[in-house]
Design an enzyme around this catalytic site. Structure first.
Site, mmCIF file in Angstrom:
data_model
loop_
_atom_site.group_PDB
_atom_site.id
_atom_site.type_symbol
_atom_site.label_atom_id
_atom_site.label_comp_id
_atom_site.label_asym_id
_atom_site.label_seq_id
_atom_site.Cartn_x
_atom_site.Cartn_y
_atom_site.Cartn_z
ATOM 1 N N TYR A 1 4.330 -21.837 5.964
ATOM 2 C CA TYR A 1 5.118 -20.998 5.047
ATOM 3 C C TYR A 1 4.292 -19.786 4.639
ATOM 4 O O TYR A 1 3.095 -19.896 4.363
ATOM 5 C CB TYR A 1 5.505 -21.781 3.783
ATOM 6 N N GLU B 1 10.244 -13.649 2.788
ATOM 7 C CA GLU B 1 9.922 -15.070 2.916
ATOM 8 C C GLU B 1 10.014 -15.463 4.383
ATOM 9 O O GLU B 1 11.067 -15.306 5.017
ATOM 10 C CB GLU B 1 10.877 -15.915 2.083
#
Length: 388
Positions: free
Chosen positions: A108, A196
């Site tokens: 991530y 993101e």
């Protein structure tokens, strides 16, 4: 302003952020040529402004062009329901066909503005493919952070520290730090509010690639980015929010049944809080601004009443620059135009308040005047009925 995954990747690629090869399609048959061009084995991905698409059936792996067509047929035109769409879901009008990658690990990486710190923060975690909120709640130590000055960018020592924390080595270490610097530069240069990458993947051949990309941009800065502003997809936005944007109204639809019209963001937040305090549920955030005109107030009131879930309205105005009499006239005009048939509670204080109250009193409308904010909130909740 949100954009689709394929649009976010298009912007990121300009800054050297590695993304998969892909092609956007709008008909199922186009998937065949796209899959052939991309090597045969592809991923078929619904394009909507919401996460969790895979769990909702909006992301499918196709082993060959024929399977790509079949997957596109199932996804295009479907109403995709995820946690972020709500029960009504979103209609899928576009599909992204991407090359299938030899994935080694899922990580991530994201950049967001930390308002408390006053700086962007790059966040990284080894737990890719999961919602970052769940990671933060269950294992906050698993989220690594690096704050940076947008005018300077991410420092080399920061990218190395994040890369070490992600367990990158060798070729992926070098690719990963380059990826982070490019992402930080893209965030600052495009006036983004969020990037993101979830998941960020490493491949078996040493690459680091944005398998997914969520991007949001500062609405107030879009005059500097005509190319990004042109990516706005009105089909993905709430119709009432789109209508409000035409009048420069700050409007966000919520899940309650009490419509709120307020001037000033702080007062709007306080108004929603006090409605909740008395057992009601606000149906929206609506700030008409400190310099609203009568026409703008009337438009705001019409937008409130266009929401079928609204069962009552609270108008809470503190007149400073905006005059209470002007607000009252706008409300009266709009209420008569739409033939108001639900409870309306009005609280006015400030500039020209007596004239504003006179306008309301002589309007012939069935409305209630609140004696202060708490009294007004309690009255509208009693008229509509408590929900909590």
């Amino acid at each position: 302003m949100k954009v689709h995954e394929y649009q976010g990747k298009e912007v990121l690629a300009r800054y050297g952020v590695a993304v998969p090869r892909g092609r956007l399609i709008t008909t199922a048959e186009e998937a065949r040529a796209a899959a052939r061009e991309l090597g045969g084995r592809v991923v078929v991905k619904a394009q909507i402004h919401a996460g969790g698409r895979g769990k909702g059936g909006g992301v499918k792996l196709a082993a060959n062009p024929d399977e790509a067509v079949e997957a596109a047929q199932k996804i295009l035109g479907m109403t995709l329901i995820t946690k972020q769409t709500g029960p009504e879901g979103r209609l899928v009008r576009r599909v992204l066909i991407e090359e299938a990658l030899p994935i080694d690990r899922e990580l991530y990486l994201g950049v967001v503005l930390d308002r408390a710190a006053g700086y962007p923060v790059m966040m990284a975690s080894q737990f890719g493919g999961m919602e970052i909120e769940e990671v933060a709640a269950n294992n906050p130590a698993a989220i690594l952070k690096a704050y940076f000055d947008p005018d300077i960018g991410l420092s080399a020592y920061q990218s190395r520290k994040l890369a070490f924390g992600l367990g990158l080595t060798g070729a992926t270490f070098k690719a990963g730090t380059a990826f982070m610097h490019a992402l930080a530069r893209a965030y600052a240069d495009t006036d983004a509010s969020l990037y993101e990458i979830n998941p960020l993947v490493t491949t078996t051949d040493g690459r680091v690639i944005a398998l997914d990309a969520k991007a949001s941009f500062d609405d107030s800065a879009m005059f500097r980015h005509a190319d990004i502003a042109a990516m706005r997809d009105l089909d993905e936005e709430d119709p009432l929010e789109v209508e409000a944007s035409k009048y420069d109204l700050n409007y966000i639809k919520l899940d309650g049944n009490i419509g709120c019209m307020v001037n000033g963001a702080g007062l709007a937040m306080a108004t929603m809080d006090i409605i909740k305090h008395y057992g009601g549920m606000p149906a929206n955030f609506l700030d008409v601004g400190g310099d609203a005109s009568q026409e703008r107030v009337a438009a705001a009131f019409r937008i409130l009443l266009s929401d079928r879930s609204v069962r009552g309205v609270l108008i809470n105005i503190f007149g400073g620059i905006v005059r209470c009499d002007m607000v009252a006239r706008g409300v009266v005009a709009a209420a008569k135009e739409v033939k108001l048939s639900i409870p309306l509670v009005v609280r006015l204080e400030g500039t020209n308040v007596e004239e504003g109250r006179r306008v309301l009193a002589t309007s012939g409308l069935a409305l209630t005047v609140g004696d202060g904010m708490a009294d007004a909130a309690e009255k509208v909740v009693n008229a509509v009925g408590r929900t909590s």
